[in-house]
Design a protein around this motif. Structure first.
Motif, PDB file in Angstrom:
ATOM      1  N   GLN A   1       0.767  -1.118   0.134  1.00  0.00           N
ATOM      2  CA  GLN A   1      -0.176   0.127   0.001  1.00  0.00           C
ATOM      3  C   GLN A   1       0.798   1.248  -0.044  1.00  0.00           C
ATOM      4  OE1 GLN A   1      -2.417  -0.268   3.377  1.00  0.00           O
ATOM      5  NE2 GLN A   1      -3.689  -1.998   2.406  1.00  0.00           N
ATOM      6  N   PRO A   2       0.475   2.435  -0.636  1.00  0.00           N
ATOM      7  CA  PRO A   2       1.128   3.528  -0.743  1.00  0.00           C
ATOM      8  C   PRO A   2       1.148   4.002   0.814  1.00  0.00           C
ATOM      9  CG  PRO A   2      -0.781   3.950  -1.601  1.00  0.00           C
ATOM     10  CD  PRO A   2      -0.609   2.558  -1.456  1.00  0.00           C
ATOM     11  N   PRO A   3       2.187   4.569   1.456  1.00  0.00           N
ATOM     12  CA  PRO A   3       2.203   4.768   2.837  1.00  0.00           C
ATOM     13  C   PRO A   3       1.336   6.057   2.856  1.00  0.00           C
ATOM     14  CG  PRO A   3       4.222   5.756   1.680  1.00  0.00           C
ATOM     15  CD  PRO A   3       3.538   4.798   0.759  1.00  0.00           C
ATOM     16  N   SER A   4       0.338   5.694   3.943  1.00  0.00           N
ATOM     17  CA  SER A   4      -0.730   7.005   4.298  1.00  0.00           C
ATOM     18  C   SER A   4      -0.187   7.239   5.880  1.00  0.00           C
ATOM     19  CB  SER A   4      -1.965   6.213   4.309  1.00  0.00           C
ATOM     20  OG  SER A   4      -2.171   5.103   5.115  1.00  0.00           O
ATOM     21  N   LEU A   5       0.177   8.375   5.982  1.00  0.00           N
ATOM     22  CA  LEU A   5       0.555   8.692   7.408  1.00  0.00           C
ATOM     23  C   LEU A   5      -0.469   9.259   8.212  1.00  0.00           C
ATOM     24  CD1 LEU A   5       4.234  10.114   6.372  1.00  0.00           C
ATOM     25  CD2 LEU A   5       3.559   7.871   7.473  1.00  0.00           C
ATOM     26  N   GLU A   6      -0.617   8.877   9.392  1.00  0.00           N
ATOM     27  CA  GLU A   6      -1.447   9.583  10.418  1.00  0.00           C
ATOM     28  C   GLU A   6      -0.613  10.582  11.223  1.00  0.00           C
ATOM     29  OE1 GLU A   6      -4.615   8.890  10.835  1.00  0.00           O
ATOM     30  OE2 GLU A   6      -4.506   7.450   9.388  1.00  0.00           O
ATOM     31  N   VAL A   7      -1.141  11.822  11.295  1.00  0.00           N
ATOM     32  CA  VAL A   7      -0.423  13.100  12.014  1.00  0.00           C
ATOM     33  C   VAL A   7      -0.968  12.973  13.232  1.00  0.00           C
ATOM     34  CG1 VAL A   7       0.439  15.279  11.765  1.00  0.00           C
ATOM     35  CG2 VAL A   7       0.308  13.843   9.706  1.00  0.00           C
ATOM     36  N   CYS A   8      -0.103  13.305  14.274  1.00  0.00           N
ATOM     37  CA  CYS A   8      -0.462  13.675  15.748  1.00  0.00           C
ATOM     38  C   CYS A   8      -0.721  15.429  15.578  1.00  0.00           C
ATOM     39  CB  CYS A   8       0.677  13.532  16.502  1.00  0.00           C
ATOM     40  SG  CYS A   8       0.172  14.058  18.371  1.00  0.00           S
ATOM     41  N   SER A   9      -2.008  15.532  15.920  1.00  0.00           N
ATOM     42  CA  SER A   9      -2.347  16.885  15.950  1.00  0.00           C
ATOM     43  C   SER A   9      -1.669  17.676  17.194  1.00  0.00           C
ATOM     44  CB  SER A   9      -3.941  16.958  16.099  1.00  0.00           C
ATOM     45  OG  SER A   9      -4.103  16.644  17.272  1.00  0.00           O
ATOM     46  N   ILE A  10      -1.021  17.195  18.080  1.00  0.00           N
ATOM     47  CA  ILE A  10      -0.249  17.933  19.109  1.00  0.00           C
ATOM     48  C   ILE A  10       1.175  18.273  18.606  1.00  0.00           C
ATOM     49  CG2 ILE A  10       0.206  17.799  21.483  1.00  0.00           C
ATOM     50  CD1 ILE A  10      -2.061  15.611  21.662  1.00  0.00           C
TER      51      ILE A  10
ATOM     52  N   PRO B   1       2.523   5.275  10.798  1.00  0.00           N
ATOM     53  CA  PRO B   1       2.042   4.532   9.503  1.00  0.00           C
ATOM     54  C   PRO B   1       0.494   4.139   9.557  1.00  0.00           C
ATOM     55  CG  PRO B   1       3.199   3.363  10.882  1.00  0.00           C
ATOM     56  CD  PRO B   1       3.217   4.522  11.439  1.00  0.00           C
ATOM     57  N   ASP B   2      -0.063   4.298  10.830  1.00  0.00           N
ATOM     58  CA  ASP B   2      -1.642   3.747  10.986  1.00  0.00           C
ATOM     59  C   ASP B   2      -2.240   4.407  12.435  1.00  0.00           C
ATOM     60  OD1 ASP B   2      -1.222   2.159  13.386  1.00  0.00           O
ATOM     61  OD2 ASP B   2      -0.242   0.515  11.726  1.00  0.00           O
ATOM     62  N   LYS B   3      -3.218   4.303  12.447  1.00  0.00           N
ATOM     63  CA  LYS B   3      -3.932   4.769  13.541  1.00  0.00           C
ATOM     64  C   LYS B   3      -3.802   4.473  15.077  1.00  0.00           C
ATOM     65  CE  LYS B   3      -8.046   6.752  10.885  1.00  0.00           C
ATOM     66  NZ  LYS B   3      -9.351   7.025  10.840  1.00  0.00           N
ATOM     67  N   LYS B   4      -3.688   3.017  14.836  1.00  0.00           N
ATOM     68  CA  LYS B   4      -3.183   2.340  16.262  1.00  0.00           C
ATOM     69  C   LYS B   4      -2.122   3.017  16.588  1.00  0.00           C
ATOM     70  CE  LYS B   4      -2.188  -2.054  18.486  1.00  0.00           C
ATOM     71  NZ  LYS B   4      -1.433  -1.291  19.664  1.00  0.00           N
ATOM     72  N   LYS B   5      -1.006   3.015  15.811  1.00  0.00           N
ATOM     73  CA  LYS B   5       0.273   3.735  16.449  1.00  0.00           C
ATOM     74  C   LYS B   5       0.251   4.878  16.864  1.00  0.00           C
ATOM     75  CE  LYS B   5       3.642   0.516  14.485  1.00  0.00           C
ATOM     76  NZ  LYS B   5       2.910  -0.730  14.164  1.00  0.00           N
ATOM     77  N   LEU B   6      -0.549   5.757  16.123  1.00  0.00           N
ATOM     78  CA  LEU B   6      -0.705   7.320  16.533  1.00  0.00           C
ATOM     79  C   LEU B   6      -1.758   7.207  17.959  1.00  0.00           C
ATOM     80  CD1 LEU B   6      -1.036  10.080  16.275  1.00  0.00           C
ATOM     81  CD2 LEU B   6      -3.222   9.903  14.739  1.00  0.00           C
ATOM     82  N   ARG B   7      -2.547   6.467  18.189  1.00  0.00           N
ATOM     83  CA  ARG B   7      -3.300   6.365  19.329  1.00  0.00           C
ATOM     84  C   ARG B   7      -2.324   5.935  20.540  1.00  0.00           C
ATOM     85  NH1 ARG B   7      -7.537   3.370  17.597  1.00  0.00           N
ATOM     86  NH2 ARG B   7      -6.575   1.410  17.987  1.00  0.00           N
ATOM     87  N   ASP B   8      -1.317   4.929  20.264  1.00  0.00           N
ATOM     88  CA  ASP B   8      -0.621   4.554  21.093  1.00  0.00           C
ATOM     89  C   ASP B   8       0.406   5.648  21.362  1.00  0.00           C
ATOM     90  OD1 ASP B   8      -1.479   2.010  21.070  1.00  0.00           O
ATOM     91  OD2 ASP B   8       0.048   1.097  19.796  1.00  0.00           O
ATOM     92  N   HIS B   9       0.902   6.435  20.510  1.00  0.00           N
ATOM     93  CA  HIS B   9       1.629   7.760  20.879  1.00  0.00           C
ATOM     94  C   HIS B   9       1.042   8.527  21.706  1.00  0.00           C
ATOM     95  CE1 HIS B   9       3.855  11.216  19.934  1.00  0.00           C
ATOM     96  NE2 HIS B   9       2.954  11.903  19.697  1.00  0.00           N
ATOM     97  N   VAL B  10      -0.252   9.127  21.361  1.00  0.00           N
ATOM     98  CA  VAL B  10      -0.979   9.963  21.946  1.00  0.00           C
ATOM     99  C   VAL B  10      -0.974   9.608  23.779  1.00  0.00           C
ATOM    100  CG1 VAL B  10      -3.221  11.330  22.222  1.00  0.00           C
ATOM    101  CG2 VAL B  10      -2.010  10.974  20.109  1.00  0.00           C
ATOM    102  N   THR B  11      -1.640   8.136  23.843  1.00  0.00           N
ATOM    103  CA  THR B  11      -1.504   7.805  24.991  1.00  0.00           C
ATOM    104  C   THR B  11      -0.340   7.854  25.883  1.00  0.00           C
ATOM    105  OG1 THR B  11      -3.401   6.203  24.159  1.00  0.00           O
ATOM    106  CG2 THR B  11      -2.282   5.544  26.286  1.00  0.00           C
ATOM    107  N   GLN B  12       0.697   7.656  25.342  1.00  0.00           N
ATOM    108  CA  GLN B  12       2.003   7.421  26.119  1.00  0.00           C
ATOM    109  C   GLN B  12       2.827   8.694  26.012  1.00  0.00           C
ATOM    110  OE1 GLN B  12       4.398   4.559  23.874  1.00  0.00           O
ATOM    111  NE2 GLN B  12       3.105   2.994  24.709  1.00  0.00           N
ATOM    112  N   ASP B  13       2.702   9.574  24.973  1.00  0.00           N
ATOM    113  CA  ASP B  13       3.524  10.963  25.189  1.00  0.00           C
ATOM    114  C   ASP B  13       2.906  11.894  25.352  1.00  0.00           C
ATOM    115  OD1 ASP B  13       5.619   9.344  24.311  1.00  0.00           O
ATOM    116  OD2 ASP B  13       5.556   9.853  22.112  1.00  0.00           O
TER     117      ASP B  13
END
Length: 120
Positions: free
Chosen positions: A54-63, A69-81
């Protein structure tokens, strides 16, 4: 008389599981694009589809504008950072997911008190 060596389950390893699912040798689960070895066929298939086909679709942290690379990794980032991002402005409760915070704030008892104070 000794048992026959060619009987199923004796002498040589089976090429299927007890349910008849074919066993795949570990070397067959090595990604030809990046060399990563995966444990199961489903994880291998998901890896190839998401990482290479798949072409890379990037999820961007609004903060902080970090990309993932995906929504799960973004959600994990927001939760931790950014653990206090989903914080109730009325009582200070912290929620892991923004949907839970919105649900809480819609019915927060302190919200009703603040609204009464503003009207008075």
């Amino acid at each position: 008389m000794p048992p026959a060596a060619s009987r199923e389950g004796r002498g040589r390893p089976s090429t299927t599981t007890p349910r008849g699912i074919p066993l795949v040798p570990a070397s067959a689960l090595r990604c030809r694009y990046c060399g990563k070895t995966l444990a199961t066929m489903s994880s291998f298939t998901k890896h190839v589809k998401t990482q290479h086909l798949q072409p890379p679709s990037l999820e961007v942290c609004s903060i902080c504008a970090a990309t993932f690379p995906d929504k799960k990794k973004l959600r994990d980032h927001v939760t931790q950072d950014h653990p206090t991002v989903n914080k109730c402005r009325y009582r200070g409760f912290v929620y892991r997911y923004c949907g839970n915070l919105a649900r809480h704030e819609a019915s927060c008892s302190m919200r009703d008190l603040e609204m009464d104070d503003q009207q008075a």
